[in-house]
Design a protein around this motif. Structure first.
Motif, mmCIF file in Angstrom:
data_model
loop_
_atom_site.group_PDB
_atom_site.id
_atom_site.type_symbol
_atom_site.label_atom_id
_atom_site.label_comp_id
_atom_site.label_asym_id
_atom_site.label_seq_id
_atom_site.Cartn_x
_atom_site.Cartn_y
_atom_site.Cartn_z
ATOM 1 N N LEU A 1 0.833 -1.201 0.000
ATOM 2 C CA LEU A 1 0.000 0.000 0.000
ATOM 3 C C LEU A 1 0.873 1.258 0.000
ATOM 4 O O LEU A 1 0.629 2.197 -0.773
ATOM 5 N N GLU A 2 1.879 1.258 0.840
ATOM 6 C CA GLU A 2 2.780 2.416 0.915
ATOM 7 C C GLU A 2 3.496 2.645 -0.413
ATOM 8 O O GLU A 2 3.655 3.788 -0.859
ATOM 9 N N THR A 3 3.895 1.562 -1.059
ATOM 10 C CA THR A 3 4.566 1.662 -2.357
ATOM 11 C C THR A 3 3.642 2.296 -3.395
ATOM 12 O O THR A 3 4.035 3.195 -4.143
ATOM 13 N N VAL A 4 2.399 1.839 -3.429
ATOM 14 C CA VAL A 4 1.427 2.393 -4.375
ATOM 15 C C VAL A 4 1.134 3.858 -4.050
ATOM 16 O O VAL A 4 1.115 4.717 -4.943
ATOM 17 N N LEU A 5 0.917 4.160 -2.774
ATOM 18 C CA LEU A 5 0.608 5.536 -2.393
ATOM 19 C C LEU A 5 1.741 6.491 -2.753
ATOM 20 O O LEU A 5 1.497 7.594 -3.278
ATOM 21 N N ARG A 6 2.971 6.069 -2.487
ATOM 22 C CA ARG A 6 4.112 6.946 -2.779
ATOM 23 C C ARG A 6 4.386 7.060 -4.274
ATOM 24 O O ARG A 6 4.712 8.128 -4.770
ATOM 25 N N LEU B 1 2.252 6.365 -6.978
ATOM 26 C CA LEU B 1 1.186 6.867 -7.848
ATOM 27 C C LEU B 1 0.510 8.133 -7.348
ATOM 28 O O LEU B 1 0.007 8.923 -8.149
ATOM 29 N N PHE B 2 0.469 8.318 -6.040
ATOM 30 C CA PHE B 2 -0.321 9.424 -5.498
ATOM 31 C C PHE B 2 0.504 10.447 -4.715
ATOM 32 O O PHE B 2 -0.057 11.393 -4.157
ATOM 33 N N ASP B 3 1.811 10.232 -4.642
ATOM 34 C CA ASP B 3 2.713 11.154 -3.951
ATOM 35 C C ASP B 3 2.239 11.467 -2.531
ATOM 36 O O ASP B 3 2.242 12.613 -2.082
#
Length: 164
Positions: A32-37, A39-41
């Motif tokens: 989740l953290e990888t995706v948030l950082r 794709l969504f900064d």
């Protein structure tokens, strides 16, 4: 006595299952953290702390079953040269000493847990996790390890009674 040993084994296995769920959570949180950082900064802002607690929890909750399963790392340099009977007695002595030392260690874990509970201590992150929660998990895991060590020392005698 056999019922007590089975109960210790069952609770140890339940702790292992909890450790497995915590490990799955940790992997999910990292993803989740990888995706948030990426794709969504943005971030959950608690990854380091929660993964640290997760590793601590997985380690302590899995110790007792790891011992029961015979999966702990052993250095057999001395014991492989001993007779079966001498090896058994050495293992019993080591398990009893480790139980005593572990119980002594648990008194410090309990004091720390009680102190954090009484003071209402929380972590320094935005999540402000009450510190008695990870303390409790460590205490439970260490206590289960001590019980499993004591059971490890008693098992040869229980098995001898069954055979006799």
């Amino acid at each position: 006595m056999r019922l007590v040993l089975r109960l210790i084994d069952a609770v140890s296995y339940l702790a292992l299952i909890c450790a497995g769920f915590i490990l799955v959570y940790a992997v999910g949180h990292i993803l989740l953290e990888t995706v948030l950082r990426s794709l969504f900064d943005t971030s959950t802002h608690v990854l380091d702390e929660f993964i640290g607690f997760a590793i601590l929890s997985v380690t302590f909750l899995s110790l007792s079953w790891t011992l029961r399963d015979g999966s702990m790392i052993r250095v057999n340099l001395l014991t492989e040269r001993l007779s079966t009977k001498a090896r058994r007695w050495l293992e019993i002595g080591v398990a009893l000493c480790a139980s005593g030392l572990g119980a002594f260690f648990c008194t410090f874990l309990w004091r720390n847990l009680a102190k954090n509970w009484k003071r209402g201590a929380v972590s320094e992150s935005v999540a402000e996790v009450p510190l008695w929660i990870p303390d409790l998990i460590v205490f439970i895991g260490a206590t289960l390890l001590i019980l499993q060590l004591a059971a490890h020392a008693l098992r040869p005698f229980i098995q001898t009674q069954q055979e006799g």
